[in-house]
Design a protein around this motif. Sequence first.
Motif, PDB file in Angstrom:
ATOM      1  N   TYR A 151       0.841  -1.189  -0.038  1.00 53.84           N
ATOM      2  CA  TYR A 151      -0.021   0.014   0.114  1.00 53.84           C
ATOM      3  C   TYR A 151       0.833   1.198  -0.071  1.00 53.84           C
ATOM      4  N   LYS A 210      -4.873  -3.525   8.600  1.00 53.03           N
ATOM      5  CA  LYS A 210      -4.899  -3.076   7.356  1.00 53.03           C
ATOM      6  C   LYS A 210      -4.799  -1.624   7.192  1.00 53.03           C
ATOM      7  N   ARG A 216      -1.874   0.070   8.390  1.00 55.84           N
ATOM      8  CA  ARG A 216      -0.801  -0.059   7.306  1.00 55.84           C
ATOM      9  C   ARG A 216      -1.302   1.199   6.347  1.00 55.84           C
ATOM     10  N   ILE A 217      -2.454   1.201   6.145  1.00 60.34           N
ATOM     11  CA  ILE A 217      -2.835   2.387   4.929  1.00 60.34           C
ATOM     12  C   ILE A 217      -2.540   3.706   5.562  1.00 60.34           C
TER      13      ILE A 217
END
Length: 903
Positions: free
Chosen positions: A461, A498, A501-502
Amino acid sequence: MLAIRLARLEPVHPDDLAVAATAWHLRGDRQQTMALLLEALRLDPLHGVAAKGLAAQGPPLSADIMRALLWHAETDPDAAQALIKHALSANQPLAYVTGRCIHCVVPPGTWELTVRWRQMVLVQSRMAASDQARLAALPIPDGLRGIADPVVSANGVDLVSGPIDASWLSAPRLTAIVEPGIKARWIVQAMDLACPSRPVTLLLRDGDRVLSRHIISPRPTGSPALAALATKVADVPALAIDPPADAVCPGLFFELTGEPVTVPGVVGTDDGIVDIVVPVYGDLEATKACFNALLTRSPGTAMRILAIDDASPDERISRFLDGLAAAGKLVLIRNPGNLGFVRSVNIGMAQHPGRDVVLLNADTLVSDGWLGRLRAAAHRDADTGTVTPWSNDATICSYPAANASTALASVDIDALNRLAGQYLAGQVLDIPTAVGFCMYIRRDCLARVGWFDADAFGTGYGEENDFCLRAAAAGWRHRMALDLFVGHVGSASFSTGKQARIDAALAILEQRYPGYQADINTFIAADPLRLARRRLDLAQLGGQGSPRPALVLCAQLGGGTDRFIDQLVKDRGKGGQDVLILRPAQPEAGHPTLRLEAPDAPHLTNLIYDAGTELDDLRADLRHLGVTGAELHHPAQMSGDLLSRLAGWFPYRAHIHDYGWICPRINLLDGDWNYCGEPETAQCEVCVATHGDLLGIDRSVTAWRDLTRQVLQGAQTVGCSSHDTANRMRRYVPTAHFQVAPAETARPAPPSPALPVRRPGEALRIVVPGAIGPPKGYGLLLDCARDAAERNLPLLFLILGYSMDDDALADTGRVFMTGRYKEEEAPALLAELRPHAALLPSVWPETWCYALTHVMDAGLPVAAFDLGAQAERLRMAGGGLLLPAGLPAKALNDALLAAFPPQ
């Protein structure tokens, strides 16, 4: 003599001692050789040359020698061979780690090998009797890589090599710093962030040809810098590498993973083939569908598929890829552990230095001609660096929804790809960044810009955005191929991890490229893809075959108006005639818009036109779709000029749903929400100026009525649901062709249920149907409830629906609300409420009133004001309690109690 001098240099260096030991070995002096090698190993406990030299002198191996050999086995095949030779000569198994996997060499015989960690057995392998030495691989589960420091035993006895360091088995996270030296020299520092205590090997390659092999080792164990290695690659010793002058396309690669270290800035030979790089990890079904599409759909140009198995935990995926590779359908690369998407992509992109590449997610679906269109778009202009197609889930490149995902199952990928190829053939558009689900990268751009940044974005990402921003700074443009659609399973939701992380990736991007997110937001706001999305919607709509002769013009108003139009659409559909609805919308950023809807195709949401600049386009598109006539249902959210212009395009009919055609306050209500009595226009001007224009007209009441009079006079017919409505409107537009027809078709009267009988001492239960706001008598109902509470009247109001302020009504203790309900639920709800009668407290002359139908069908006696369609319908039904308009709350309560006494 030179060897003797080296051994006497101060300070003593282990490398000098190793060279001196070699000289003494050549002179046949084993004692002096051993002494120098042992001293070198003492000074540097991990000295590879010393350890291998001592091992060559013959068994047994000391623990110190074995430790050094084990440390070098990852990068030095000679060290591994020395360990194997020792195991065979000592006739005992020995384990070592190479390629992030435990390998165990066993002498001839029968062996039971076990790998355990704490109380768990991780691996068991039984090796049958043999007179040959063998080498066994003992891979531990991926979930324990970097966590478990296992012990290997043979036939129940722990091996002398001892516990294996957990970091030696972890998935590699290789990184390097490369600086230019004198002339073509590279100064290189490299390390493995996952296992900083072991050396790494670099290969210097020219295309597929390996030119040289280089090992970079961390400082000795005693070095204070070792503790910082995990975060500071700068602490690793530097190595000078000189690419040969005759190398065509030299590059550095990590031997362990195949990851590229540098892009040399030159491009290899282009053989016309495009490498399709597909990293694979999970989701077997999506992966199978992806490769099936790749292998069965005609790409439109030559390609080679590179599947990167990123240590998938699903053995079925690995077997599936093995089968395709064995059949020659793709090239399979299997990572030594889970490296992550970014490192896998870099490995794939580095396989052929002359080819363009496409990065393709393993949850995508391609259609015929896909690669040919991408390549054509990429090479249309010399400065194009990347190309991205449409997809159902591709952020700024998404369709049918703009900047939002659409479930793959709800779109026809092949059909959309055909339409894009037909109606947007050869068209490209500049975008601020590529989208990584399907990203074409030209090799000359990649060679100049460099690989994806795996250190910063290794988990995936943001890596493609970082690459694109670097490329843009170097003069490359990013394009979208408007003639191609690629399906994408994507993800409808994000886990907490997630999303973290983004967020982290976005923070890095914003730090590196201030204003990046603002640029993306500007692109989204400008929406340069709007016309292309609209073209695809029109292509889908036009491709459905049957013409759509009827255009309905009405804003989204809710209530009875929307219900009337919904029924109209259903009736026309039953007759085989599809309808288009044109809805004006409130201005966005100063631009009023018109939205075209196809009720039978609600997914087509991009038929939006600027009411100021695109009316000619709208008219042309309507004619192309077969529109020959229109129905004007409400003037809300339209300027007078727009209403006049739209009315002039086709023969049309009009319909009256309320009094917005003549009253800017819509319902003929004054500032106190009472029926105004329809005074002279001069008073209406004062009313609107004082109490507000709810319709939002762009002129005076007089000018508005002059305009709407012309529109209604020009209509073939003006539909009204009641005679009362027609008679009121006729006073303002006497020459219009009014036509009266009930809003609901006649239907058989339902069987009248037995109504509950109100017993003496029982409160009178009055049901009030509908969504109760000011025109529907909310203020009056609140006053009635308060009066009932203050005077302790035996009176309860039951709202079949909801109100503008349920809490205020409920606080009186005299009102109960069912809440929103579906039409088919009304009979059951009324049966549960068991009302004695109904009240319709509307204070304006209704044009129909669907809520009245519910209580009439239930056979309830209904009280209403002697006003509008509600009074007309009750009279026609032969019943009802009609009360004078403007009756105050106290009098209304008394009238209800008197009309419906106990029995």
